[in-house]
Design a protein around this motif. Structure first.
Motif, mmCIF file in Angstrom:
data_model
loop_
_atom_site.group_PDB
_atom_site.id
_atom_site.type_symbol
_atom_site.label_atom_id
_atom_site.label_comp_id
_atom_site.label_asym_id
_atom_site.label_seq_id
_atom_site.Cartn_x
_atom_site.Cartn_y
_atom_site.Cartn_z
ATOM 1 N N ARG A 1 34.833 -77.878 65.509
ATOM 2 C CA ARG A 1 33.611 -77.248 64.997
ATOM 3 C C ARG A 1 33.687 -75.720 64.990
ATOM 4 N N GLN A 2 34.238 -75.154 66.075
ATOM 5 C CA GLN A 2 34.335 -73.693 66.134
ATOM 6 C C GLN A 2 35.268 -73.148 65.055
ATOM 7 N N LEU A 3 36.383 -73.836 64.858
ATOM 8 C CA LEU A 3 37.337 -73.383 63.843
ATOM 9 C C LEU A 3 36.717 -73.503 62.442
ATOM 10 N N ILE A 4 35.939 -74.548 62.249
ATOM 11 C CA ILE A 4 35.255 -74.737 60.958
ATOM 12 C C ILE A 4 34.298 -73.578 60.689
ATOM 13 N N ILE B 1 38.467 -70.512 71.447
ATOM 14 C CA ILE B 1 38.243 -71.949 71.234
ATOM 15 C C ILE B 1 38.820 -72.733 72.415
ATOM 16 N N ARG B 2 37.903 -73.330 73.188
ATOM 17 C CA ARG B 2 38.327 -74.184 74.301
ATOM 18 C C ARG B 2 37.959 -75.634 74.025
ATOM 19 N N SER C 1 42.432 -67.832 70.673
ATOM 20 C CA SER C 1 41.397 -66.882 70.256
ATOM 21 C C SER C 1 41.682 -66.460 68.824
ATOM 22 N N VAL C 2 40.736 -66.780 67.952
ATOM 23 C CA VAL C 2 40.925 -66.553 66.517
ATOM 24 C C VAL C 2 39.925 -65.513 66.019
#
Ligand SMILES: [Zn+2]
Length: 204
Positions: A175-178, A165-166, A154-155
């Motif tokens: 993609r989520q981290l981006i 982010i799973r 979890s960021v």
């Protein structure tokens, strides 16, 4: 006496009449780049540091590879790579300000061999496309970093929202981290999967 004579002889063997030094692996030690965020520029530096702090807090492993790199290093990377991979004609390589390198060796075969040594020493052997002549790294506006984690993380994004982010992959291509990086002003390289570790102020 004998040693200094030998050293002089070796030095002259590596210089041509114009006072230029022949290409070779030793050039990779010149014009070194930085791996630290402190060499990044202004607001981008703070954006990167905040993004990295959020990732570290979430348990993401961050390995920094390059931040600032001088333009002279890019000239060396670009032309060494092209001599090896594009069979670039060394006589057509433009002069580079402050880089007194002689690509053309007296023995023709040494020209490509020395460029190959440089490609290895500059760590660009695996590049499939020619390295750019200029990049956001020259302006202190890019960072190369390897990112990895296990399981779910979890960021916190720049707005303070915690994002779980799973999804896969568990790398900087996620993609989520981006999207999280973008909230900080740290944009993933937009040219597809060719430059996995590269992030910058504008995605270039
Ligand atoms: Zn990069």
């Amino acid at each position: 006496m004998a040693t200094s004579h030998l050293a002089r002889k070796q030095a002259s063997a590596h210089e041509n009449r114009a006072g230029k030094e022949l290409s070779g692996a030793q050039w990779a030690r010149r014009f070194p780049g930085s791996r630290g965020t402190s060499d990044l520029s202004g607001t981008f530096r703070h954006a990167v540091e905040d993004f990295i702090a959020a990732m570290a807090e979430a348990g993401i492993r961050v390995k920094m590879d390059a931040t600032y790199r001088p333009t002279k290093r890019y000239d060396l990377m670009h032309w060494a790579w092209r001599i090896v991979n594009d069979k670039a004609d060394v006589s057509s390589i433009p002069a580079m300000g402050g880089v007194d390198i002689e690509w053309q060796h007296p023995a023709g075969a040494d020209t490509v061999r020395a460029a190959e040594d440089m490609v290895g020493a500059l760590s660009i052997r695996r590049l499939r496309t020619r390295p750019a002549l200029r990049s956001q790294h020259n302006l202190g506006l890019a960072i190369d970093m390897s990112l990895s984690w296990h399981g779910t993380v979890s960021v916190k994004d720049a707005n303070g929202k915690l994002v779980t982010i799973r999804t896969m992959p568990r790398t900087g291509m996620n993609r989520q981290l981006i999207e999280i990086g973008a909230t900080y002003g740290v944009k993933k390289y937009g040219g597809g999967g060719r430059d996995v570790p590269h992030w910058s102020n504008n995605g270039r």
